[in-house]
Write a protein that holds these residues in place. Sequence first.
Motif, PDB file in Angstrom:
ATOM      1  N   LYS A   1      -3.347  -4.172  -4.604  1.00 22.27           N
ATOM      2  CA  LYS A   1      -3.447  -2.932  -3.835  1.00 22.27           C
ATOM      3  C   LYS A   1      -3.102  -3.096  -2.357  1.00 22.27           C
ATOM      4  N   PRO A   2      -3.542  -4.177  -1.694  1.00 23.01           N
ATOM      5  CA  PRO A   2      -3.216  -4.312  -0.261  1.00 23.01           C
ATOM      6  C   PRO A   2      -1.720  -4.329   0.030  1.00 23.01           C
ATOM      7  N   ILE A   3      -0.925  -5.014  -0.812  1.00 22.94           N
ATOM      8  CA  ILE A   3       0.514  -5.053  -0.526  1.00 22.94           C
ATOM      9  C   ILE A   3       1.177  -3.724  -0.867  1.00 22.94           C
ATOM     10  N   HIS A   4       0.585  -2.976  -1.798  1.00 27.20           N
ATOM     11  CA  HIS A   4       1.097  -1.640  -2.107  1.00 27.20           C
ATOM     12  C   HIS A   4       0.888  -0.712  -0.919  1.00 27.20           C
ATOM     13  N   LYS A   5      -0.258  -0.847  -0.277  1.00 27.50           N
ATOM     14  CA  LYS A   5      -0.614   0.028   0.835  1.00 27.50           C
ATOM     15  C   LYS A   5       0.057  -0.386   2.142  1.00 27.50           C
ATOM     16  N   ASN A   6       0.116  -1.682   2.403  1.00 33.69           N
ATOM     17  CA  ASN A   6       0.530  -2.157   3.731  1.00 33.69           C
ATOM     18  C   ASN A   6       1.997  -2.567   3.843  1.00 33.69           C
TER      19      ASN A   6
END
Length: 336
Positions: free
Chosen positions: A273-278
């Motif tokens: 999720k973090p790489i999807h968001k950031n």
Amino acid sequence: MMSTKIDRQNDLEHIPLLRGGGIVSSLSGALGRSLKETRLTAMLGYLIALAPEQFLKSFRFDGTIYSVSLESNHSQGRSDILIETTKGTGIIEAKTDGSNPCKQSMKYPAKWRVLVTQYVPSEQEKTLKNIRYVQWHEIGELLTELSKSSNPKVRFVSTDMQSYLEDYHMIKEKESVEIYAREINEPDTLVLFLKAQLYGCHYEKNSRSREALYFAPHFGQRVSVNYPGIRVGLSYIARIETVEVLETWGQLLKTIQLIRGKSWLTKHKEFLKPIHKNWDWEKIRKRSFLFLGTPRLVFNPPVKKECLQKGRGQLNKRFLSFDDLFSAWEGKNANA
């Protein structure tokens, strides 16, 4: 290694060719399983005709080549390769073993003679006029040079011949890439590596990352301060299972599901999720993703980057050997 439809869109699919149960790695190897002198000299002669200037220089023939003949008939037999130049005739005799073809070459009229063999000539033989001994590793070095030619035919034939010689241990294989090293200095990539056994970065067309066997991240000061137990330097190593080139978030999820399964994706999706968001998935069109084995702590204390390169800036030495790492771990600076 599992291929994906996405990968096949970016890279030419390679289907293994077998002969007698063994994988064939060159066009020459497809013609037969045994090492043949006639096959080698045919390839060499063809390459000489394609790139005459390089061979004139290497074989030390004078003039300009205007004719290359294979298995020319003479009164006392057939020469392997006969080269006609504006200054005279050259003969090339080749042996795949350590025998000396000098005596055989003298049967054929020529101004120059080149003897391609694994035979090591004596000091006296090295001084013979217009007779030059060339070992196969020297041919291999010339093939490496020719494989960079702007002529596609020269590139193909030289690369194929190089593979054929490597398969039969006539020349040393190209040095393999043992370790691919990259900087990790932000939390999203750290979590991705430690928890999901993945590493992602911008796609680099000429990178040798696909050849590497292992991945080793160098942890920076930022993640070291914010994550207890993570120390600055290179400490973990993970085996590279496959490298995939992807363009969208959807392609990444689909590829993970194909390679690791739906249940694995469901269980580990929180770490993605973090790489999807950031990460910017609109501007960056291509990324390379390394699918890794279990990260293992190998170096404690970690290897410092200043022992691998000059200075403490961004890690710029990306391809390493285990010898490089162990020497650096022992405090021996590779640039000393």
